[in-house]
Design an enzyme around this catalytic site. Structure first.
Site, PDB file in Angstrom:
ATOM      1  N   LYS A   1      -1.552   8.928 -12.939  1.00  0.00           N
ATOM      2  CA  LYS A   1      -2.953   8.882 -13.374  1.00  0.00           C
ATOM      3  C   LYS A   1      -3.834   9.652 -12.389  1.00  0.00           C
ATOM      4  CE  LYS A   1      -5.021   4.782 -13.954  1.00  0.00           C
ATOM      5  NZ  LYS A   1      -5.694   3.789 -14.790  1.00  0.00           N
TER       6      LYS A   1
ATOM      7  N   ASP B   1       0.149   4.325 -11.956  1.00  0.00           N
ATOM      8  CA  ASP B   1      -1.120   3.980 -12.626  1.00  0.00           C
ATOM      9  C   ASP B   1      -2.171   3.673 -11.565  1.00  0.00           C
ATOM     10  OD1 ASP B   1      -2.737   3.506 -14.873  1.00  0.00           O
ATOM     11  OD2 ASP B   1      -2.276   1.366 -14.865  1.00  0.00           O
TER      12      ASP B   1
ATOM     13  N   ASP C   1       0.860  -1.184   0.000  1.00  0.00           N
ATOM     14  CA  ASP C   1       0.000   0.000   0.000  1.00  0.00           C
ATOM     15  C   ASP C   1       0.900   1.238   0.000  1.00  0.00           C
ATOM     16  OD1 ASP C   1      -1.652   2.152   0.712  1.00  0.00           O
ATOM     17  OD2 ASP C   1      -2.892   0.897   2.009  1.00  0.00           O
TER      18      ASP C   1
END
Ligand SMILES: C[S@@+](CC[C@H](N)C(=O)[O-])C[C@H]1O[C@@H](n2cnc3c(N)ncnc32)[C@H](O)[C@@H]1O
Length: 111
Positions: A67, A27, A5
């Site tokens: 992103k 991404d 994470d």
């Protein structure tokens, strides 16, 4: 390879034996809920964390690609990039569905 994470993985774990990175690519995207404002906010949080890591871990001249689900904070995010990267572009790749709100911000020439 590290699987983890981003909010709990440390800079040292990411760097391993390296002193800095030439490029940081994200991404990352949240699991979507269908509630656009919530999905945008969660995407913005992931993007902000990726950019913070890039700012801490990139070598001078390095590049960042991240992103983002486009939302109300888009202009602030773009300004953050332009303050640290000489060349900033917004990209919507052909592979990204036209109806998707995802875009990629690309920064080159980190300083
Ligand atoms: C669009 S997919 C990217 C897929 C990737 N390009 C690949 O080829 O496997 C979004 C990814 O963001 C990851 N992600 C979401 N939240 C994350 C977090 N907090 N830390 C790390 N990755 C996260 C998800 O696990 C998912 O794999």
């Amino acid at each position: 390879m590290i699987v983890g994470d981003i909010f709990t993985t440390t800079d040292d774990e990411l760097l391993g034996p390296h002193k800095a990175f030439d490029a940081v690519l994200s991404d990352m995207a949240p699991d979507t809920t269908g509630i656009r404002s919530a999905d945008q906010a969660r995407s913005a949080r992931l993007f902000a964390e990726a950019l913070a890591r890039a700012i801490r871990l990139l070598a001078p001249g390095g590049a960042f690609v991240g992103k983002l689900f486009q939302g109300p904070d888009f202009e602030d995010v773009r300004k953050q990039l332009t303050s640290r990267f000489a060349d900033v572009k917004i990209i919507k790749p052909d592979s990204s569905r036209a109806q998707s709100i995802e875009i990629f911000l690309v920064g080159k020439g980190f300083s």
